[in-house]
Design a protein around this motif. Sequence first.
Motif, mmCIF file in Angstrom:
data_model
loop_
_atom_site.group_PDB
_atom_site.id
_atom_site.type_symbol
_atom_site.label_atom_id
_atom_site.label_comp_id
_atom_site.label_asym_id
_atom_site.label_seq_id
_atom_site.Cartn_x
_atom_site.Cartn_y
_atom_site.Cartn_z
ATOM 1 N N SER A 74 -5.984 -1.587 -8.039
ATOM 2 C CA SER A 74 -6.457 -0.736 -6.944
ATOM 3 C C SER A 74 -7.970 -0.826 -6.810
ATOM 4 N N GLU A 75 -8.675 -0.830 -7.944
ATOM 5 C CA GLU A 75 -10.131 -0.891 -7.894
ATOM 6 C C GLU A 75 -10.610 -2.248 -7.411
ATOM 7 N N ARG A 76 -9.914 -3.305 -7.813
ATOM 8 C CA ARG A 76 -10.253 -4.631 -7.298
ATOM 9 C C ARG A 76 -10.004 -4.692 -5.789
ATOM 10 N N LEU A 77 -8.930 -4.042 -5.374
ATOM 11 C CA LEU A 77 -8.617 -3.992 -3.949
ATOM 12 C C LEU A 77 -9.748 -3.323 -3.174
ATOM 13 N N PHE A 78 -10.240 -2.192 -3.677
ATOM 14 C CA PHE A 78 -11.306 -1.476 -2.985
ATOM 15 C C PHE A 78 -12.609 -2.266 -2.990
#
Length: 501
Positions: free
Chosen positions: A465-469
Amino acid sequence: MYMVCKDNQPLSIVEDKGFVHLMNVVAPNFKIPSRRDISRRIFLLYDSMKNMFIDKLKNVQHFALTTDIWTDIHTRSHIGITIYFVENYIINSGLLVVFELDERHTSEYIASKLVEVCDEWSISTKSIVAITTDGAANMIKAIDLAFDKKRQIIFFAHALNLVAQQAISNVPELTTLISKVKNIVRWFKQSVVASDDLRKTTKGDGKLLQEVPTRWNSTFYMFERFICLNQIVNDIVHRHISAPDMVSAKEVHDISDVIDILRPVEAATKELCAQKYVTTSMVIPMVFILQKNVKEFQPKQIMGIQLKSAIIAQCDKHFSSVESCSLLGMTTILDPRFKKLYFKDTVVLSKMLRYISNEIQQTQTMSSSESSSDTDNTAVEEPQTFNLWQDHAKYVQQSTSRKSHRGQLQEDSGFSSELNLYLKSSYARLSDDPLLIRKDMCKVYPILSKVAVKYLVPVSTSVLSERLFSKAGLTLNKQRNRLTSKHLNQLLFLQSLDETL
């Protein structure tokens, strides 16, 4: 289109003079498509790849989701939903959707959106084993409404972050010391002369790190780097009258103590930040070892003693019921590296074994086990100065010795024969991939292996999720600030796909 999606290029690149000149040189007969044509092709490609991904998911029985909310440069809230599944005994992941939240973030609204996404991707809510989220009240209730609260896992790395941050904030002298070091680091970053002196003295290898308030481990790294360069920093600071006050000799010892106390927490955080590995089964063992390491450490300074007490208190607050989470307990037992090794509560352990035994009985009516091919044991571990698992081999040896002293283990009444046989078998190596081990074991434990594959799917971190953001922030930049939420979702989805799909 591949370049636009993968490299976060704006659609207007096809009109840039440099790009037009390049294409005229390398392919003078090629007609450069317009921005509108590129946009239309991306939309068609998205539809095509989405349908291919849906077809791929139809062959999978069990999934795990992660979801989180972030805010873009226009202060618009977006929610991202990622999916995990096992294919050929390897964990795969992908992006389902990123869309704008145009209403208040109530639990009912979030729950309706989650169910809507599952319907859109033809994913049955019954096939979702777990949903990993943060600990926000609206998210917890949303998962309960959309699925079931028993299927929720809280981001473990977030819990570790809270443990460290709250423990640090409970030691006033430590927060004062952190501010003092931050002022020194800030001065170096603002002073060209001081920075030049530091680079010359360290021959370009030395650089101080600044703390980031939202990441507790940035405090750890700031302290660690500061101690490494302490003598050099001290010399430079004392040569400049404009420099802030340097830390004292006692404060240097305080910092060293703090680093040693926080090192197990940092090691746990770092190890959990993996996307391609099973992490949920590591939560209970990691909590056990983390608490043991902190309790056994003997600080030399008063500040260290206070921080140790604060960390122990925060661990008890956040992790006291970690064994009671059925998903975490079952995955730990089903991981051949850990099994029953790190359970403290025998009542909870018995309950988890009962859950697994019931799952085996339910799965037994399904099709017979599949044959397996050769195993590729990919275990790469980089050497580290601190090894969080240094006592793991000792625990395994002690557990094995207890078994041998008791002689032949008596089978637990009511448990599956496969489960009893599995619990009697030897532990796997810590460096082994539990899913690949299951691939080898599927002939010995055909039903148990299917249950294990089901429950080893969930992840315990928010890494994807953090990589996505981060990717969303790079995609929705100043050059593309007019990008709509719909187009952002399409670009991020296409960017997330591997080249084999």
